[in-house]
Each structure stands twice: as C-alpha cells, then as structure tokens.
Design a protein around this motif. Structure first.
Motif, PDB file in Angstrom:
ATOM      1  N   ARG A  13      76.926  49.314  25.430  1.00 34.47           N
ATOM      2  CA  ARG A  13      75.865  49.624  24.636  1.00 34.47           C
ATOM      3  C   ARG A  13      74.580  49.389  25.941  1.00 34.47           C
ATOM      4  O   ARG A  13      74.428  50.550  26.191  1.00 34.47           O
ATOM      5  CB  ARG A  13      75.485  50.358  24.189  1.00 34.47           C
ATOM      6  N   GLU A  20      75.769  51.812  28.997  1.00 33.74           N
ATOM      7  CA  GLU A  20      75.464  53.109  29.173  1.00 33.74           C
ATOM      8  C   GLU A  20      74.263  53.531  29.123  1.00 33.74           C
ATOM      9  O   GLU A  20      73.869  54.609  29.370  1.00 33.74           O
ATOM     10  CB  GLU A  20      76.371  53.637  27.724  1.00 33.74           C
ATOM     11  N   ALA A  21      73.663  53.174  28.522  1.00 33.33           N
ATOM     12  CA  ALA A  21      71.862  52.925  28.957  1.00 33.33           C
ATOM     13  C   ALA A  21      71.744  52.386  30.260  1.00 33.33           C
ATOM     14  O   ALA A  21      71.165  53.337  31.343  1.00 33.33           O
ATOM     15  CB  ALA A  21      70.917  52.208  27.658  1.00 33.33           C
ATOM     16  N   LYS A  71      66.834  51.230  26.796  1.00 34.43           N
ATOM     17  CA  LYS A  71      66.491  52.669  27.807  1.00 34.43           C
ATOM     18  C   LYS A  71      64.733  51.235  27.402  1.00 34.43           C
ATOM     19  O   LYS A  71      63.606  51.640  28.738  1.00 34.43           O
ATOM     20  CB  LYS A  71      66.488  53.762  27.742  1.00 34.43           C
ATOM     21  N   HIS A  95      70.876  53.029  22.425  1.00 31.20           N
ATOM     22  CA  HIS A  95      70.848  53.943  24.078  1.00 31.20           C
ATOM     23  C   HIS A  95      69.269  53.445  24.048  1.00 31.20           C
ATOM     24  O   HIS A  95      68.608  53.439  25.147  1.00 31.20           O
ATOM     25  CB  HIS A  95      71.784  55.332  24.006  1.00 31.20           C
ATOM     26  N   GLU A 150      72.514  55.171  32.012  1.00 31.80           N
ATOM     27  CA  GLU A 150      71.868  56.708  31.826  1.00 31.80           C
ATOM     28  C   GLU A 150      70.650  56.205  32.836  1.00 31.80           C
ATOM     29  O   GLU A 150      69.550  57.432  32.794  1.00 31.80           O
ATOM     30  CB  GLU A 150      71.347  57.003  30.375  1.00 31.80           C
TER      31      GLU A 150
END
Length: 325
Positions: free
Chosen positions: A73, A76-77, A49, A45, A80
């Motif tokens: 993944r 998910e980043a 990012k 992550h 976020e």
C-alpha cells in the motif's frame, strides 16, 4: 496551505537527516488481530499520501506488516504521487519467512527484493534486521550465512544508506548492538511513560552514536485512546494491575487538562537520546493529531508528577503472542 517542514536531525553517524517524528505504517497493512480494527486500501493510500506530502520526512514500514500489505500500500501511494518525494526517508526491514521462520542470507535477500518490488523503489535509505528473537536459532542469524552479514553486504552494494536493528527483547538486541556496527535501532513499547525496559540499551546506543528510534510511545495505543475504551496494553488484553499506572497518568493529565497522548509522545521527544519517535497512524487525521500533541504546552509541574509514576522495568511483551495480521 501545506504545513511547513519540520526541523531535521542527523540519523546517528550517517548522512541521513530525519524529522524527530517518524510515522509508522504497520496498521496500514490491515492487522485486526494486533490492533483490533481493519484498514482498507483506500484509507491506507490516503494516509500514506498525507504522510509523503506533509511535514514529516520519515516513514517506517516492514515486509511482514500485514503479510506484505503495508509495503504494498505504501508503494501504491508512492506510484499515485508519481514517485517518492525528494527528501523522504523510507525505513523498512528484512524479515524471516512468514510460514517457516527461516532467516538465512538467501531469505534476507528475498525479503529485500520483495520490499523493493512492493515499494516500487530500487533502494531504501534505512534497512533493518527485524525480530531475530523469533527465529529458531539465533546462532544462525549471526553466522556466516546469516541475515546480519547479508544486511551489511546490502549496504556495501548501495541498496541502502544505513542499517539498523529492529527487535523487541533487549537481552537479544544489546549483544548484537555490541558486536555489530549498526547505524540505528528501533525499540518498541519499552520506553514509555510507564515502562523503561530499554533504558540500558538506549544509554549504550546513544553513547556509541547509534541512532535510537523509539516506537510505540503510546504502549500499543492505551496512552492515546484511554483505559475507558481501550483495555489493551502492548497489543494484549490487560489486567487492572497492568493498567493501574496508565490510569495514574490519565489522572495527572486530567488535572492539567492535557491529553495523555500528548504527554506520552513528548516523554519520548524531549529525551535527547532519542533521534526520532515512531508513531503509528492509520488515517490522515492522526497525522494532524500527532503534530498537535508534539507541540502542546505541558507545564513543568505536570512533568514532575508524571515522573513520579513508577516505570516498570519488565518486558511488556514477555507474554505476547506474535501475529502477522
């Protein structure tokens, strides 16, 4: 202070604009059998990012990297961060069924659906057909109910802006590039300081206006990590004979005080036929290192010596045992 965005170039004939470095995320799917080490979710992550908020606007992933973990993944980043940053180009791939190798139109459609769900997106900018050479029958891949026709339908439906071919064997890729109107291609491990297996294909694609994305410029890691500690070539254990040209590169670079990884990366970047070079990263520090290597001064005398190192024309992955992890 964030690094300034890098200059962008057109992706072949498309309207997409990408940086000449693309950051690959296969290792972020935690593939120890391929890379020799694990990457946990937290590190993945942080790396994604760092990519999405950095100067590189081009990220590559795939449905089958880590059996889906890479895309998960990455998604998910993105969540976020509150969504995909403006101007970022996501490249992903249609993949065969992990267990059965089935790869027809229905499987291609399911692959994209799974990708979009994992990424949390409703479309991607660049979508490739991935690794058709691993399918039981290539005729099915190119047939009326095959994934290639489905890929072009997806473009017509607006699910992607551009379509590409991402594979290994040049003898499989070149006929497909000749017969179908792909916008881009990905070749990997086959155009490096020590191997020019993809030379003919790169020439053809460049002449047709197909964007060439050159992945794995470090020959699977050895040109970046060094033969002293890393004894693999193209993701396989390597013999002394295989590593000998890499050691010649290392010796030349040592005389000039140059990291071999910088020479390996710039070998690809300085070729005008290459639209973007895909470099895998598995932690934020590797992004910084990649950008530093991309701009490190290398004297002409060093390039002259490096050009004299023999480049193999053989397929460097001819004996590779393909693994998803």
């Amino acid at each position: 202070m964030p690094a300034a965005p890098l200059p962008k170039v057109k992706l072949g004939r498309t309207s997409l604009e990408v940086t000449r470095i693309c950051l690959g995320t296969s290792g972020l799917g935690d593939m120890p059998d391929t890379y020799g080490y694990s990457v946990d979710a937290e590190r993945a992550h942080a790396t994604v990012k760092a990519i999405l908020t950095g100067p590189v606007n081009f990220l590559d992933t795939s449905r089958n990297y880590g059996s889906g973990r890479s895309e998960q993944r990455v998604g998910e980043a993105i969540r976020e961060l509150g969504g995909l940053p403006k101007g970022v180009v996501i490249s992903t791939k249609l993949d065969r069924d992990f267990k059965t190798s089935r790869f027809d139109a229905a499987r291609a459609r399911r692959s994209l659906e799974d990708s979009l769900k994992a990424l949390g997106l409703d479309r991607v900018q660049l979508l490739h057909l991935h690794d058709p050479e691993h399918c039981p029958d290539l005729a099915e891949v190119t047939g009326r109910n095959g994934p290639i026709r489905e890929l072009f339908r997806m473009k017509e439906e607006g699910l992607c802006d551009a379509v590409g071919l991402a594979a290994g064997r040049v003898d499989v890729m070149l006929p497909l590039l000749q017969d179908w109107g792909f916008d881009a291609l990905i070749t990997h491990n086959r155009f490096t300081l020590v191997n020019c297996n993809a030379e003919e294909m790169i020439d053809f694609a460049h002449g047709k206006g197909i964007a060439v994305l050159n992945a794995a410029p470090y020959a699977g890691g050895v040109l970046a990590k060094g033969t002293g500690t890393f004894r693999k070539y193209a993701y396989q254990d390597a013999s002394e004979a295989t590593l000998e040209p890499v050691k010649r590169v290392e010796a030349i670079c040592a005389r000039y005080g140059i990291p071999p990884g910088a020479a390996a990366l710039q070998f690809s970047l300085r070729d005008k036929r290459i639209t973007s070079t895909i470099c895998g990263v598995t932690k934020p520090e590797r992004i910084e290192q990649t950008l530093a290597w991309a701009t490190l001064p290398i004297p002409d005398a060093a390039w002259a010596e490096l050009a004299a190192v023999p480049q193999s024309k053989d397929d460097p992955e001819a004996t590779r045992v393909f693994k998803l992890d």
